[in-house]
Design a protein around this motif. Structure first.
Motif, PDB file in Angstrom:
ATOM      1  N   LEU A  71       0.806  -1.213   0.000  1.00 32.80           N
ATOM      2  CA  LEU A  71       0.000   0.000   0.000  1.00 32.80           C
ATOM      3  C   LEU A  71       0.844   1.270   0.000  1.00 32.80           C
ATOM      4  O   LEU A  71       0.518   2.246  -0.697  1.00 32.80           O
ATOM      5  CB  LEU A  71      -0.947  -0.010   1.205  1.00 32.80           C
ATOM      6  CG  LEU A  71      -1.918   1.158   1.312  1.00 32.80           C
ATOM      7  CD1 LEU A  71      -2.785   1.263   0.063  1.00 32.80           C
ATOM      8  CD2 LEU A  71      -2.790   1.008   2.550  1.00 32.80           C
ATOM      9  N   ALA A  72       1.939   1.287   0.766  1.00 30.13           N
ATOM     10  CA  ALA A  72       2.771   2.492   0.842  1.00 30.13           C
ATOM     11  C   ALA A  72       3.335   2.861  -0.528  1.00 30.13           C
ATOM     12  O   ALA A  72       3.440   4.044  -0.867  1.00 30.13           O
ATOM     13  CB  ALA A  72       3.897   2.289   1.856  1.00 30.13           C
ATOM     14  N   ASP A  73       3.699   1.864  -1.324  1.00 25.80           N
ATOM     15  CA  ASP A  73       4.235   2.147  -2.663  1.00 25.80           C
ATOM     16  C   ASP A  73       3.170   2.765  -3.567  1.00 25.80           C
ATOM     17  O   ASP A  73       3.450   3.694  -4.330  1.00 25.80           O
ATOM     18  CB  ASP A  73       4.764   0.857  -3.296  1.00 25.80           C
ATOM     19  CG  ASP A  73       6.000   0.331  -2.578  1.00 25.80           C
ATOM     20  OD1 ASP A  73       6.690   1.139  -1.934  1.00 25.80           O
ATOM     21  OD2 ASP A  73       6.264  -0.885  -2.672  1.00 25.80           O
ATOM     22  N   LEU A  74       1.944   2.248  -3.467  1.00 19.62           N
ATOM     23  CA  LEU A  74       0.867   2.826  -4.272  1.00 19.62           C
ATOM     24  C   LEU A  74       0.563   4.258  -3.845  1.00 19.62           C
ATOM     25  O   LEU A  74       0.322   5.137  -4.682  1.00 19.62           O
ATOM     26  CB  LEU A  74      -0.399   1.977  -4.142  1.00 19.62           C
ATOM     27  CG  LEU A  74      -0.454   0.667  -4.916  1.00 19.62           C
ATOM     28  CD1 LEU A  74      -1.820   0.016  -4.735  1.00 19.62           C
ATOM     29  CD2 LEU A  74      -0.177   0.881  -6.392  1.00 19.62           C
ATOM     30  N   GLN A  75       0.589   4.494  -2.534  1.00 24.65           N
ATOM     31  CA  GLN A  75       0.327   5.843  -2.038  1.00 24.65           C
ATOM     32  C   GLN A  75       1.410   6.812  -2.503  1.00 24.65           C
ATOM     33  O   GLN A  75       1.121   7.948  -2.898  1.00 24.65           O
ATOM     34  CB  GLN A  75       0.233   5.829  -0.517  1.00 24.65           C
ATOM     35  CG  GLN A  75      -1.018   5.148   0.016  1.00 24.65           C
ATOM     36  CD  GLN A  75      -1.037   5.055   1.525  1.00 24.65           C
ATOM     37  OE1 GLN A  75       0.005   5.129   2.185  1.00 24.65           O
ATOM     38  NE2 GLN A  75      -2.215   4.899   2.099  1.00 24.65           N
ATOM     39  N   ALA A  76       2.666   6.368  -2.449  1.00 26.43           N
ATOM     40  CA  ALA A  76       3.766   7.235  -2.870  1.00 26.43           C
ATOM     41  C   ALA A  76       3.666   7.578  -4.353  1.00 26.43           C
ATOM     42  O   ALA A  76       4.057   8.676  -4.778  1.00 26.43           O
ATOM     43  CB  ALA A  76       5.102   6.559  -2.572  1.00 26.43           C
ATOM     44  N   ALA A  77       3.127   6.668  -5.140  1.00 31.61           N
ATOM     45  CA  ALA A  77       2.974   6.912  -6.575  1.00 31.61           C
ATOM     46  C   ALA A  77       1.714   7.697  -6.906  1.00 31.61           C
ATOM     47  O   ALA A  77       1.467   8.026  -8.066  1.00 31.61           O
ATOM     48  CB  ALA A  77       2.973   5.585  -7.331  1.00 31.61           C
ATOM     49  N   GLY A  78       0.896   7.992  -5.893  1.00 36.08           N
ATOM     50  CA  GLY A  78      -0.310   8.782  -6.108  1.00 36.08           C
ATOM     51  C   GLY A  78      -1.483   8.007  -6.646  1.00 36.08           C
ATOM     52  O   GLY A  78      -2.452   8.595  -7.139  1.00 36.08           O
ATOM     53  N   PHE A  79      -1.440   6.676  -6.556  1.00 38.93           N
ATOM     54  CA  PHE A  79      -2.508   5.870  -7.120  1.00 38.93           C
ATOM     55  C   PHE A  79      -3.665   5.636  -6.155  1.00 38.93           C
ATOM     56  O   PHE A  79      -4.627   4.941  -6.502  1.00 38.93           O
ATOM     57  CB  PHE A  79      -1.972   4.503  -7.577  1.00 38.93           C
ATOM     58  CG  PHE A  79      -1.038   4.589  -8.748  1.00 38.93           C
ATOM     59  CD1 PHE A  79      -1.392   5.305  -9.871  1.00 38.93           C
ATOM     60  CD2 PHE A  79       0.199   3.964  -8.712  1.00 38.93           C
ATOM     61  CE1 PHE A  79      -0.537   5.389 -10.954  1.00 38.93           C
ATOM     62  CE2 PHE A  79       1.066   4.041  -9.783  1.00 38.93           C
ATOM     63  CZ  PHE A  79       0.696   4.761 -10.916  1.00 38.93           C
ATOM     64  N   THR A  80      -3.568   6.156  -4.940  1.00 38.24           N
ATOM     65  CA  THR A  80      -4.625   5.895  -3.959  1.00 38.24           C
ATOM     66  C   THR A  80      -5.378   7.151  -3.566  1.00 38.24           C
ATOM     67  O   THR A  80      -6.219   7.097  -2.675  1.00 38.24           O
ATOM     68  CB  THR A  80      -4.021   5.255  -2.694  1.00 38.24           C
ATOM     69  OG1 THR A  80      -3.116   6.187  -2.078  1.00 38.24           O
ATOM     70  CG2 THR A  80      -3.289   3.971  -3.019  1.00 38.24           C
ATOM     71  N   ALA A  81      -5.066   8.299  -4.177  1.00 37.69           N
ATOM     72  CA  ALA A  81      -5.698   9.553  -3.790  1.00 37.69           C
ATOM     73  C   ALA A  81      -7.176   9.538  -4.161  1.00 37.69           C
ATOM     74  O   ALA A  81      -7.531   9.517  -5.332  1.00 37.69           O
ATOM     75  CB  ALA A  81      -4.993  10.733  -4.450  1.00 37.69           C
ATOM     76  N   ASP A  82      -7.992   9.551  -3.096  1.00 30.00           N
ATOM     77  CA  ASP A  82      -9.446   9.606  -3.284  1.00 30.00           C
ATOM     78  C   ASP A  82      -9.957   8.541  -4.239  1.00 30.00           C
ATOM     79  O   ASP A  82     -10.867   8.770  -5.039  1.00 30.00           O
ATOM     80  CB  ASP A  82      -9.871  10.990  -3.775  1.00 30.00           C
ATOM     81  CG  ASP A  82      -9.840  12.015  -2.655  1.00 30.00           C
ATOM     82  OD1 ASP A  82     -10.098  11.619  -1.514  1.00 30.00           O
ATOM     83  OD2 ASP A  82      -9.541  13.183  -2.930  1.00 30.00           O
ATOM     84  N   ARG A  83      -9.354   7.354  -4.175  1.00 33.87           N
ATOM     85  CA  ARG A  83      -9.807   6.251  -5.021  1.00 33.87           C
ATOM     86  C   ARG A  83     -10.324   5.119  -4.147  1.00 33.87           C
ATOM     87  O   ARG A  83      -9.723   4.775  -3.134  1.00 33.87           O
ATOM     88  CB  ARG A  83      -8.670   5.736  -5.904  1.00 33.87           C
ATOM     89  CG  ARG A  83      -8.195   6.734  -6.948  1.00 33.87           C
ATOM     90  CD  ARG A  83      -7.195   6.100  -7.890  1.00 33.87           C
ATOM     91  NE  ARG A  83      -6.715   7.047  -8.882  1.00 33.87           N
ATOM     92  CZ  ARG A  83      -5.871   6.736  -9.846  1.00 33.87           C
ATOM     93  NH1 ARG A  83      -5.430   5.510  -9.972  1.00 33.87           N
ATOM     94  NH2 ARG A  83      -5.464   7.663 -10.704  1.00 33.87           N
ATOM     95  N   ARG A  84     -11.412   4.564  -4.567  1.00 33.01           N
ATOM     96  CA  ARG A  84     -11.998   3.434  -3.852  1.00 33.01           C
ATOM     97  C   ARG A  84     -11.249   2.168  -4.233  1.00 33.01           C
ATOM     98  O   ARG A  84     -11.142   1.831  -5.414  1.00 33.01           O
ATOM     99  CB  ARG A  84     -13.469   3.309  -4.223  1.00 33.01           C
ATOM    100  CG  ARG A  84     -14.216   2.276  -3.409  1.00 33.01           C
ATOM    101  CD  ARG A  84     -14.528   2.798  -2.030  1.00 33.01           C
ATOM    102  NE  ARG A  84     -15.369   1.875  -1.282  1.00 33.01           N
ATOM    103  CZ  ARG A  84     -15.738   2.063  -0.039  1.00 33.01           C
ATOM    104  NH1 ARG A  84     -15.335   3.137   0.600  1.00 33.01           N
ATOM    105  NH2 ARG A  84     -16.501   1.200   0.577  1.00 33.01           N
TER     106      ARG A  84
END
Length: 572
Positions: free
Chosen positions: A201-214
């Motif tokens: 999850l941390a890698d996805l967050q760092a890449a911006g893929f989790t911003a306000d996404r379900r």
């Protein structure tokens, strides 16, 4: 009458023109003034533009900071759900208040207003932040709707809000140690929350893929219903027996799935500060303890599996053993020769030590290693403690280890090793995520023979149905419960003390085809009432029985009263 020709008229106009311009401003002067006016206007526009640029520059900094901060705090986390789809953790939207300190007109007014509606703010710290002239300073995170409304109604220039994700745990304390907790920035701190960050999850967050996404929810192996039962019964036992702590575990013996795990005192992950309190540590996987006589299960299994001891053998327990300056005695000694089943159900230290000696010190060390009891157990949780082994694994150490003294392991390690003794001899790594039997078999290691497993199931059941067995209070009609008690004296100042114990009951059911291991540990339980002993058979065993009675139907294990009432034939 005189007539003026067209030519004459033209000449008169030409002659009059110089006379009319004699008292007027020259065309060159007019042009100069026009140019000057134009330059003046241009200069004013340039000045306005420069000022606007300066204002834009002062606004761009906090705006960019705001966007960056908003992107960071809007990073989503997936819902956590139990095996039946019940929500264990989810994101909710919340408001946080910040300040552009350079836009604060009156610091005193802002401090007075904010501390009035947010009394937990420190006025001195708040004043320093507002006087810093910083473009972006947090004032308070995670406001309630009422607090956000009150701050908004102050109408203070330079005070604004950001919307961020806040983690919410509907079950509160029910499964705190499993799901874990997050910090104020929604980053995992403990439990499965921390595991997800480290895993992906941390890698996805760092890449911006989790911003306000379900995101798709993450399913756990835990059954929330069973989890509630385990926590409830362990909490009742802690209160009834005035214990200082308790642990409860339910483990699927065929898949290694952790169906329930509770460690008390626990914490509410909605109050993340509780997770840092030492008393609320996860004792199930993060604490190591001498487990006492439940370790006799492993000694007996080792001896039987080695072929050097059979279930029909006997050992002389008439008098204590002297070794290395230590005396090994029995708590309630029979002072006679005991068969292997009697050594087990009467929990004879002397008989167990002699059983180990018949097998060998090196064989013991190797066998416990095969069961995973001499190395750190790996689970998805970050809280996994390493066992404490004797500095010298000599004969004396081996004898005390045979009955659970001199080696400290986690309760989860104990449950996992016992599952191998119940499921036909396969050691299966535990997991907090769903796993099929085929997936488990691909990971399993055969550590004892099916015949040894069958013998251990027989001994476990015998210890509950036999009148002299220490586990008889764990019996639940129809569910064919078996198990082993452990009453371990605690160490203070390097010596064992008799008035402080850690009690445990290690069980499985149904014993003719075990499906689940259930372990309960109570730390320093007191007698239920004056005159009664505070042994594991009196407190940990009935707690396990209460868990099985309530949880078995939820797990799909149906009672079979006709089989459960049949006596077990005992042959030595």
């Amino acid at each position: 009458m005189a007539y003026i020709t067209e030519t004459e008229s033209f000449l008169q106009v030409r002659k009059a023109k110089p006379r009319a311009a004699a008292g007027s401003i020259s065309s060159g002067a007019v042009k100069s003034r026009v140019y000057i006016a134009m330059l003046a206007f241009v200069g004013v526009y340039i000045a306005f533009g420069a000022r606007l640029a300066m204002l834009a520059e002062t606004i761009d900094v906090p705006q960019s900071v705001r966007l960056t901060e908003q992107d960071r705090i809007s990073a989503s986390r997936p819902d956590l759900i139990d095996r039946n789809g019940e929500i264990l953790a989810t994101d909710i939207k919340t408001a946080s208040v910040f300040a552009d300190a350079r836009r604060i007109i009156d610091v005193n007014e802002a401090v007075d207003g904010l501390t009035r509606v947010l009394p937990d703010l420190d006025a001195d710290i708040l004043r320093r932040r507002l006087e810093s002239r910083s473009a972006f300073v947090w004032l308070k995170r995670e406001l309630t709707p009422e607090q956000a409304r009150a701050v908004h109604d102050l109408g203070l220039p330079g005070i604004d809000f950001l919307t961020e994700n806040q983690r919410f745990y509907p079950g509160g304390t029910t499964a705190g140690h499993i799901v874990g907790s997050v910090n104020i920035d929604n980053q995992g701190l403990t439990g499965i929350e921390r595991h997800l960050d480290k895993d992906w999850l941390a890698d996805l967050q760092a890449a911006g893929f989790t911003a306000d996404r379900r995101m798709e929810p993450v399913k756990l192996a835990m059954d929330l219903r069973v989890q509630h039962v385990v926590r409830d019964e362990v909490a009742k036992a802690v209160e009834l027996y005035k214990a200082i702590a308790g642990v409860g575990i339910v483990l699927n013996v065929h898949t290694g799935e952790v169906v329930a795990m509770s460690s008390l005192p626990d914490y509410d992950p909605n109050d993340r500060s509780q997770a840092l309190e030492q008393i609320r540590m996860n004792r199930a996987t993060g604490g190591v303890f001498e487990m006492g006589s439940v370790f006799k299960s492993f000694t007996v299994a080792m001896a039987l599996d080695s072929g050097k001891v059979s279930i029909n053998d006997s050992f002389d327990a008439t008098k204590p053993i002297r070794a290395g300056g230590r005396t090994i005695t029995d708590f309630h000694g029979k002072h006679r020769v005991l068969s292997v089943p009697e050594v087990f159900i009467y929990s004879s230290n002397i008989g167990t030590a002699k059983m180990m000696l018949a097998t060998g010190v090196d064989a013991q060390k190797e066998f416990l290693g095969k069961l995973g009891l001499t190395s750190r157990l790996e689970t998805e949780l970050p809280e996994n403690a390493a066992p404490l082994l004797p500095p010298k694994w000599n004969e004396l150490a081996a004898m005390t280890i045979s009955f659970g003294h001199g080696i400290s392991v986690t309760p989860m390690q104990t449950a996992v090793a016992t599952a191998a003794l119940m499921n036909g001899g396969k050691l299966i790594p535990p997991t907090f995520f769903p796993r099929t039997e085929d997936e488990a078999n691909a990971l399993a290691k055969q550590v004892v023979s099916p015949q040894t497993s069958k013998a251990m199931r027989y001994l476990y059941r015998l210890n509950v149905v036999n009148a002299g067995g220490s586990g008889k209070r764990a019996e639940v009609p129809g569910y064919i419960v078996g198990g082993k008690t452990g009453t371990a004296e605690k160490i203070e100042n390097g010596r064992y003390v008799s008035n402080k114990r850690r009690n445990s009951f290690l069980s499985a059911f149904p014993m003719d085809d075990p499906q689940y291991v259930v372990l309960v540990v109570l730390d320093e339980p007191k007698p239920e009432r004056e005159g009664l002993p505070a042994t594991a058979g009196m407190n940990a065993a009935p707690t396990v029985g209460a868990i099985i009675r309530r949880a078995a139907p939820m797990l799909g294990v149906m009672p079979r009263f006709s089989e459960g009432e049949e006596p077990i034939e005992i042959s030595y």
